[in-house]
Design a protein around this motif. Structure first.
Motif, mmCIF file in Angstrom:
data_model
loop_
_atom_site.group_PDB
_atom_site.id
_atom_site.type_symbol
_atom_site.label_atom_id
_atom_site.label_comp_id
_atom_site.label_asym_id
_atom_site.label_seq_id
_atom_site.Cartn_x
_atom_site.Cartn_y
_atom_site.Cartn_z
ATOM 1 N N UNK A 220 0.823 -1.208 0.000
ATOM 2 C CA UNK A 220 0.000 0.000 0.000
ATOM 3 C C UNK A 220 0.861 1.263 0.000
ATOM 4 N N UNK A 221 2.001 1.203 0.684
ATOM 5 C CA UNK A 221 2.881 2.372 0.798
ATOM 6 C C UNK A 221 3.804 2.546 -0.416
ATOM 7 N N UNK A 222 3.914 1.515 -1.243
ATOM 8 C CA UNK A 222 4.952 1.504 -2.279
ATOM 9 C C UNK A 222 4.793 2.603 -3.327
ATOM 10 N N UNK A 223 3.592 3.122 -3.522
ATOM 11 C CA UNK A 223 3.400 4.173 -4.525
ATOM 12 C C UNK A 223 4.122 5.454 -4.132
ATOM 13 N N UNK A 224 4.137 5.736 -2.852
ATOM 14 C CA UNK A 224 4.772 6.978 -2.393
ATOM 15 C C UNK A 224 6.105 6.736 -1.695
#
Length: 354
Positions: A220-224
């Motif tokens: 979930x955090x990988x985009x940012x």
């Protein structure tokens, strides 16, 4: 000739010392203006004197603690000298609850620098300060929260024994919760740092459920937060943790190219390594086939990233990944009736070796 050799030896030693200080400061988790302290020299006696003042609870200022935290960087013997003064450690711990924010932060920074000591020191610290720092992990004072996480992360890097002591306080679960809920960039960055160190030392002892929770949080955090890919890679290194999941494979492949911006090559490295681990641990051919079919669309993108970063050699990672793919598919002869022929093999290799 002898003088020239001596000069070279001297220059090399100076260069090593500078690099050592750069590395040490990078692991401290705090920044400071080196110009403020360029003339400061510390002796064991200086540490002893400050420890006595702290023990006697004299008027201690932030500058006293600033001197102490820099002294701890001079070596293990400076940390040990502080421990030898009975009552000094407990008094320093008392300042972590000070109403003076600057003094409180300086006390935490002292413990951060102490956590760069040897294994024995870190185990001692884990026993004495973990409960206090755990209270502050979710502090609304983000400076205190960040330094607490960084300090406990340093301790976790020292030994498995230290990790056991930290995990008795549910440190790893607290890190996962920080990654899920924190809105402060510095806290998140330090959480990634601590997670990397804890996983490196203690991953084999962690429960599968909490690793799954961390994996989903990182996706979930990988985009940012591209640091997520390094955590995902570390999780994939656990031998009994099967990651052959089509959704995960697709997510990693899609992450290579998003919003018309190519991913930084330093984050391509953990993605490639994760693919290699997933394929190596998958007893079926599914992961290898999924990866090869996806290369039809993503392969040129990977090739472009590598071409743009020719100064960084990823040949070993690429060769290891392809080796796992072809080993998984039990390919011995490229001219037989197998799924892959020699032409396709050449095409696949062209994406990775530029």
């Amino acid at each position: 000739m002898i003088r020239v050799k001596e000069k070279i030896r001297y220059d090399v030693n100076v260069h090593r010392e500078k690099n050592k200080l750069i590395l040490l400061n990078a692991r401290r988790g705090i920044t400071f203006d080196e110009n403020d302290d360029k003339n400061d020299t510390f002796t064991i006696q200086d540490v002893h004197n400050i420890a006595l003042e702290i023990k006697k609870k004299k008027t201690i200022t932030r500058n006293h603690l600033k001197l102490l935290k820099h002294a701890f960087l001079n070596g293990q013997e400076f940390i040990l000298e502080f421990f030898r003064v009975q009552g000094a450690f407990d008094s320093l711990l008392h300042y972590t609850s000070s109403n003076d924010d600057a003094l409180q932060l300086a006390a935490f920074e002292c413990f951060c620098n102490m956590s760069l000591g040897d294994n024995k020191t870190c185990i001692k610290l884990a026993k004495l300060i973990t409960p206090y720092l755990m209270v502050h992990i979710n502090s609304l004072n983000f400076n205190i929260s960040s330094i607490s996480i960084w300090t406990l992360g340093n301790i976790s890097d020292s030994s498995e024994t230290a990790c056991v002591l930290l995990q008795n306080q549910n440190f790893f679960e607290a890190l996962v919760n920080c990654l899920k809920n924190s809105t402060c960039d510095e806290v998140i960055q330090n959480t990634f740092y601590a997670l990397k160190l804890m996983l490196k030392t203690y991953i084999s002892q962690l429960k599968i459920e909490i690793l799954n929770d961390l994996l989903q949080t990182c996706l979930e955090r990988s985009k940012t937060w591209k640091e997520s890919f390094w955590i995902i890679y570390q999780i994939s290194c656990r031998q009994d943790f099967a990651l052959h999941d089509d959704h995960l494979m697709r997510h990693l492949l899609n992450s290579i190219h998003s919003d018309d911006e190519l991913v930084d090559i330093k984050f391509l490295i953990p993605i490639l390594r994760t693919f290699g681990n997933i394929i190596a641990l998958d007893q079926s051919n599914n992961s290898a086939n999924t990866f090869l079919f996806a290369l039809k669309s993503q392969g040129p993108i990977i090739r472009h990233i590598l071409i743009q970063n020719k100064s960084i050699n990823l040949s070993n990672e690429c060769a290891w990944l392809l080796g796992n793919v072809f080993n998984s598919l039990h390919i011995n002869n490229f001219n037989d009736n197998n799924v892959i022929n020699a032409d396709y093999f050449e095409e696949v290799c062209s994406y990775f070796f530029v």
